[in-house]
Design an enzyme around this catalytic site. Structure first.
Site, short mmCIF file in Angstrom:
data_model
loop_
_atom_site.label_atom_id
_atom_site.label_comp_id
_atom_site.label_asym_id
_atom_site.label_seq_id
_atom_site.Cartn_x
_atom_site.Cartn_y
_atom_site.Cartn_z
CG ASP A 37 -8.81 0.28 3.09
OD1 ASP A 37 -9.59 -0.21 2.90
OD2 ASP A 37 -7.42 0.15 3.08
CE LYS A 68 -4.44 -2.17 2.02
NZ LYS A 68 -5.21 -1.51 2.80
#
Ligand SMILES: NC(=O)c1ccc[n+]([C@@H]2O[C@H](COP(=O)([O-])OP(=O)(O)OC[C@H]3O[C@@H](n4cnc5c(N)ncnc54)[C@H](OP(=O)(O)O)[C@@H]3O)[C@@H](O)[C@H]2O)c1
Length: 295
Positions: free
Chosen positions: A105, A68
């Site tokens: 997210d 990420k």
């Protein structure tokens, strides 16, 4: 064989990912002509898979651990929220081959909370954890207008570091006039009953962003002796098992509960929208069916 309508989740490991099942279901339900697969990609393969997206062999990527952060320097552009979080979990290929990174997210968490009855606007939030997931959650809280954020972590030093980074990133965002919520009061605490009594009593939202409870049905990150109640909405980012010890305790004490699959579903819906522009007409009902499909 890759096709122009192909998407993939990349990570290492990736076999446990629920994303292929979730996206296959969403594409089918929304009549999107696309395929989605899991690709195990190590650090050495990251560049190649992004080149494949650039060439159009894949239209977009979901990015999971451990990539990420590492993916960011390989992109052409990064959405401001993802840049502030310092993590990208979605890559979209734009016309001409530009690769843009997003973090869904944070918004996924905010939508999941909202659906579960926990509005972040003006809320006092107790956030457990200070790792990558907590980081995204903290930015979600701030960009959705939480007024107080207590970061509680086993190693408080890590919470202090995150708090400093949050203050700095929000200050830069405000100076740069980027979209940002109102100013919030941020504090830190160790993960002890003594330190958390007051913040818990004042909070309406409790988020578990630690990995405590993952594959450990009896483990609970919130110290014993602390009382949850009807004023609380408790979201556990851990979804294996689905009803974690924390959620069972919250339910028994009269709190509203939101399991981690709601966040997974909402962040995936956001990815789908970024890639295809498609969104279900009734997002809440659709998310609910997706959640049901996964359980
Ligand atoms: N639902 C979703 O869509 C979603 C999305 C993202 C992540 N997640 C979940 O969120 C969790 C955290 O992920 P992450 O990437 O942030 O992991 P991470 O960066 O490794 O951070 C782990 C966190 O858990 C804490 N922790 C670990 N073991 C502990 C223990 N025994 N007692 C107390 N605290 C402990 C760590 O505290 P220390 O700093 O003290 O070590 C740290 O705050 C994972 O379970 C992941 O699956 C869910």
């Amino acid at each position: 064989v890759a096709s122009p309508n192909a998407y993939a989740v990349i990570g290492d490991p990736v076999a446990h990912s629920l994303s292929p099942r979730l996206f296959a279901w969403m594409f089918r339900e929304l009549e999107v002509d696309a395929r989605y697969e899991a690709r195990r990609v190590g650090a050495e393969g990251l560049k190649d898979v992004l080149q494949a997206v650039k060439r159009g062999e894949l239209r977009g990527l979901s990015v999971t651990l451990p990539h990420k952060e590492a993916v960011i320097p390989l992109l052409d552009a990064v959405d401001p929220l993802a840049a502030r979080i310092g993590a990208v979990n979605c890559v979209a290929r734009e016309e001409g081959g530009t690769l843009r990174g997003y973090n869904t997210d944070a918004e996924g968490l905010a939508f999941a909370l909202e659906d579960g009855g926990g509005l972040l606007l003006g809320a006092e939030v107790l956030l457990l954890g200070a790792g990558g997931a907590a980081r995204a959650a903290a930015f979600a809280c701030l960009s959705n207008g939480a007024s107080v954020l207590t970061l509680a972590n086993r190693s408080e030093a890590r919470a202090v570091k995150l708090a400093r980074e949050l203050v700095e990133a929000e200050r830069l965002a405000i100076d740069g006039a980027a979209t940002v919520g109102q100013k919030a009061f941020i504090s830190t605490a160790p993960l002890t009953a003594e330190a958390l009594g007051r913040p818990l009593a004042q909070s309406t939202i409790v988020i578990n962003a630690t990995s405590v409870g993952l594959d450990a049905p009896s483990e609970d990150p919130l110290p014993a002796g602390l009382a949850l109640g009807p004023r609380h909405t408790v979201l556990d980012m851990v979804y294996r098992p689905l009803r974690t010890a924390l959620l069972q305790r919250a339910e028994a004490q009269g709190a509203r509960t939101v399991d981690g699959l709601w966040m997974l579903v909402h962040q995936a819906l956001e990815q789908l929208r970024l890639w295809t522009g498609v969104r279900p007409s009734n997002e809440r009902a659709f998310a609910s069916r997706a959640h049901q499909h996964l359980t």
